[in-house]
Structures are given as C-alpha cells and as structure tokens.
Design a protein around this motif. Structure first.
Motif, PDB file in Angstrom:
ATOM      1  N   ILE A  71      -5.837 -12.104 -10.852  1.00 24.83           N
ATOM      2  CA  ILE A  71      -4.791 -11.728  -9.363  1.00 24.83           C
ATOM      3  C   ILE A  71      -5.689 -10.944  -8.697  1.00 24.83           C
ATOM      4  N   ILE A  72      -6.389 -11.742  -7.185  1.00 24.49           N
ATOM      5  CA  ILE A  72      -6.750 -11.207  -6.097  1.00 24.49           C
ATOM      6  C   ILE A  72      -6.165  -9.956  -4.693  1.00 24.49           C
ATOM      7  N   GLY A  73      -6.909  -9.716  -4.297  1.00 23.66           N
ATOM      8  CA  GLY A  73      -6.055  -8.622  -3.150  1.00 23.66           C
ATOM      9  C   GLY A  73      -5.501  -7.651  -3.753  1.00 23.66           C
ATOM     10  N   ILE A  74      -5.540  -6.909  -5.112  1.00 25.44           N
ATOM     11  CA  ILE A  74      -4.857  -6.191  -5.494  1.00 25.44           C
ATOM     12  C   ILE A  74      -4.806  -4.822  -5.264  1.00 25.44           C
ATOM     13  N   ARG A  75      -3.841  -4.095  -4.716  1.00 28.93           N
ATOM     14  CA  ARG A  75      -3.622  -2.941  -4.119  1.00 28.93           C
ATOM     15  C   ARG A  75      -2.774  -2.211  -4.886  1.00 28.93           C
ATOM     16  N   TYR A  76      -2.398  -0.682  -4.584  1.00 25.49           N
ATOM     17  CA  TYR A  76      -1.579   0.231  -4.952  1.00 25.49           C
ATOM     18  C   TYR A  76      -0.964   1.060  -3.841  1.00 25.49           C
ATOM     19  N   SER A  77      -0.167   1.593  -4.605  1.00 24.64           N
ATOM     20  CA  SER A  77       0.998   2.469  -3.144  1.00 24.64           C
ATOM     21  C   SER A  77       2.034   3.302  -4.534  1.00 24.64           C
ATOM     22  N   SER A  78       2.007   4.168  -3.644  1.00 19.49           N
ATOM     23  CA  SER A  78       2.441   5.299  -4.098  1.00 19.49           C
ATOM     24  C   SER A  78       3.983   6.006  -2.499  1.00 19.49           C
ATOM     25  N   SER A  79       4.923   6.271  -3.471  1.00 20.39           N
ATOM     26  CA  SER A  79       5.500   6.888  -2.729  1.00 20.39           C
ATOM     27  C   SER A  79       6.287   7.938  -3.930  1.00 20.39           C
ATOM     28  N   SER A  80       6.501   9.580  -3.502  1.00 24.50           N
ATOM     29  CA  SER A  80       7.754  10.262  -3.230  1.00 24.50           C
ATOM     30  C   SER A  80       9.043   9.627  -3.646  1.00 24.50           C
ATOM     31  N   VAL A  81       9.639   9.748  -4.575  1.00 22.51           N
ATOM     32  CA  VAL A  81      10.721   9.194  -4.830  1.00 22.51           C
ATOM     33  C   VAL A  81      11.568  10.782  -4.230  1.00 22.51           C
ATOM     34  N   MET A  82      11.593  11.802  -5.780  1.00 25.58           N
ATOM     35  CA  MET A  82      12.419  13.203  -5.175  1.00 25.58           C
ATOM     36  C   MET A  82      11.514  13.867  -6.222  1.00 25.58           C
ATOM     37  N   GLN A  83      12.144  15.301  -5.765  1.00 28.15           N
ATOM     38  CA  GLN A  83      10.659  16.177  -6.003  1.00 28.15           C
ATOM     39  C   GLN A  83      10.322  16.012  -7.945  1.00 28.15           C
ATOM     40  N   GLY A  84       8.385  15.458  -8.129  1.00 24.43           N
ATOM     41  CA  GLY A  84       8.462  16.370  -9.121  1.00 24.43           C
ATOM     42  C   GLY A  84       8.814  13.945  -9.195  1.00 24.43           C
ATOM     43  N   ALA A  85       9.259  13.209  -8.797  1.00 20.41           N
ATOM     44  CA  ALA A  85       8.321  11.712  -9.276  1.00 20.41           C
ATOM     45  C   ALA A  85       8.672  11.105  -8.135  1.00 20.41           C
ATOM     46  N   ALA A  86       7.366  10.085  -8.467  1.00 22.71           N
ATOM     47  CA  ALA A  86       6.495   8.862  -7.965  1.00 22.71           C
ATOM     48  C   ALA A  86       6.940   7.667  -8.368  1.00 22.71           C
ATOM     49  N   GLU A  87       7.443   7.457  -7.252  1.00 19.23           N
ATOM     50  CA  GLU A  87       6.880   5.304  -7.777  1.00 19.23           C
ATOM     51  C   GLU A  87       5.803   5.403  -7.292  1.00 19.23           C
ATOM     52  N   ILE A  88       4.993   4.242  -8.490  1.00 18.29           N
ATOM     53  CA  ILE A  88       3.995   3.184  -8.395  1.00 18.29           C
ATOM     54  C   ILE A  88       3.798   1.804  -7.962  1.00 18.29           C
ATOM     55  N   LEU A  89       3.674   1.496  -7.178  1.00 15.91           N
ATOM     56  CA  LEU A  89       3.628  -0.107  -7.155  1.00 15.91           C
ATOM     57  C   LEU A  89       2.429  -0.777  -7.482  1.00 15.91           C
ATOM     58  N   ALA A  90       1.709  -1.294  -8.074  1.00 13.76           N
ATOM     59  CA  ALA A  90       0.830  -2.643  -7.882  1.00 13.76           C
ATOM     60  C   ALA A  90       1.041  -3.651  -7.472  1.00 13.76           C
ATOM     61  N   TYR A  91       0.332  -4.862  -6.322  1.00 16.99           N
ATOM     62  CA  TYR A  91       0.766  -6.116  -6.234  1.00 16.99           C
ATOM     63  C   TYR A  91      -0.702  -6.953  -5.956  1.00 16.99           C
ATOM     64  N   GLY A  92      -0.442  -7.889  -5.271  1.00 14.59           N
ATOM     65  CA  GLY A  92      -1.392  -9.155  -5.287  1.00 14.59           C
ATOM     66  C   GLY A  92      -1.246  -9.828  -4.975  1.00 14.59           C
ATOM     67  N   THR A  93      -2.321 -11.268  -5.172  1.00 17.84           N
ATOM     68  CA  THR A  93      -1.531 -12.967  -5.602  1.00 17.84           C
ATOM     69  C   THR A  93      -2.403 -13.204  -6.477  1.00 17.84           C
ATOM     70  N   ALA A  94      -1.436 -13.693  -7.058  1.00 18.54           N
ATOM     71  CA  ALA A  94      -1.924 -14.213  -8.148  1.00 18.54           C
ATOM     72  C   ALA A  94      -2.042 -15.706  -7.865  1.00 18.54           C
TER      73      ALA A  94
END
Length: 103
Positions: free
Chosen positions: A76-99
């Motif tokens: 997997i190349i070009g891997i990136r991570y993104s995060s966002s707050s969904v609600m207080q005390g909870a976070a979404e983490i997204l990992a993505y890239g090109t297989a």
C-alpha cells in the motif's frame, strides 16, 4: 505487506489495484473521560486519549491491510491518516492508501 507513505516504490514495477481504507470510531469510558477532563485543568498529556488513538490507528491500519490483501495487493503506497471528532470523547480514525500488486 509493504506499507509506505511515499507515492511510488523506486525500482519496483507494479500495477494499481485500487483505493483501500480502514476506519474505526473509538471512545473511552466515562471514568477515564472524567479523569481526562480533570487533567485539562492542570495541563499535560492525557495518556488515556493518547493510548486510545494509538489503538485506533492500529485497528484502522489492520482493516486497511485486510482490504488490500482481499484484493491481492502486495503493498500500500501513499498511506495517509485522518481523524475527526464524532462526539465528545469519541474519535474516528481513517487510514487510506493505494493498493498495488507487484509485476
């Protein structure tokens, strides 16, 4: 499975298989959330949240790798991570890239 955040693999021939991603929404329990709130009064690292985010990144990365393996990818190349707050005390983490598959 090679995991790289660079856009190409020097000296390696490959074909793009597609976009792969892994995501998780994770939260801490009320007791730890309450103690984290107390920590903000005095400053410093909020270890409970640091640990939560480390674990969430590991799970998101594993899910991304699992998706790439299902497509028959070798890396997997070009891997990136993104995060966002969904609600207080909870976070979404997204990992993505090109297989990619080696040829």
């Amino acid at each position: 499975m090679k995991l790289l955040n660079i856009e190409t693999i020097p000296g390696q021939n490959y074909e793009v298989v597609g976009l792969v991603k892994g995501t998780i929404v994770q939260s801490k329990n009320f007791g730890k959330d309450f103690m984290a709130g107390m920590k903000t009064l005095v400053g410093g690292e909020i270890k409970g949240y640091t640990d939560m985010l480390i674990e969430a990144r590991q799970i998101a990365t594993k899910r991304m790798v699992d998706e790439a393996e299902q497509l028959g990818a070798d890396a997997i190349i070009g891997i990136r991570y993104s995060s966002s707050s969904v609600m207080q005390g909870a976070a979404e983490i997204l990992a993505y890239g090109t297989a990619v598959k080696f040829i």
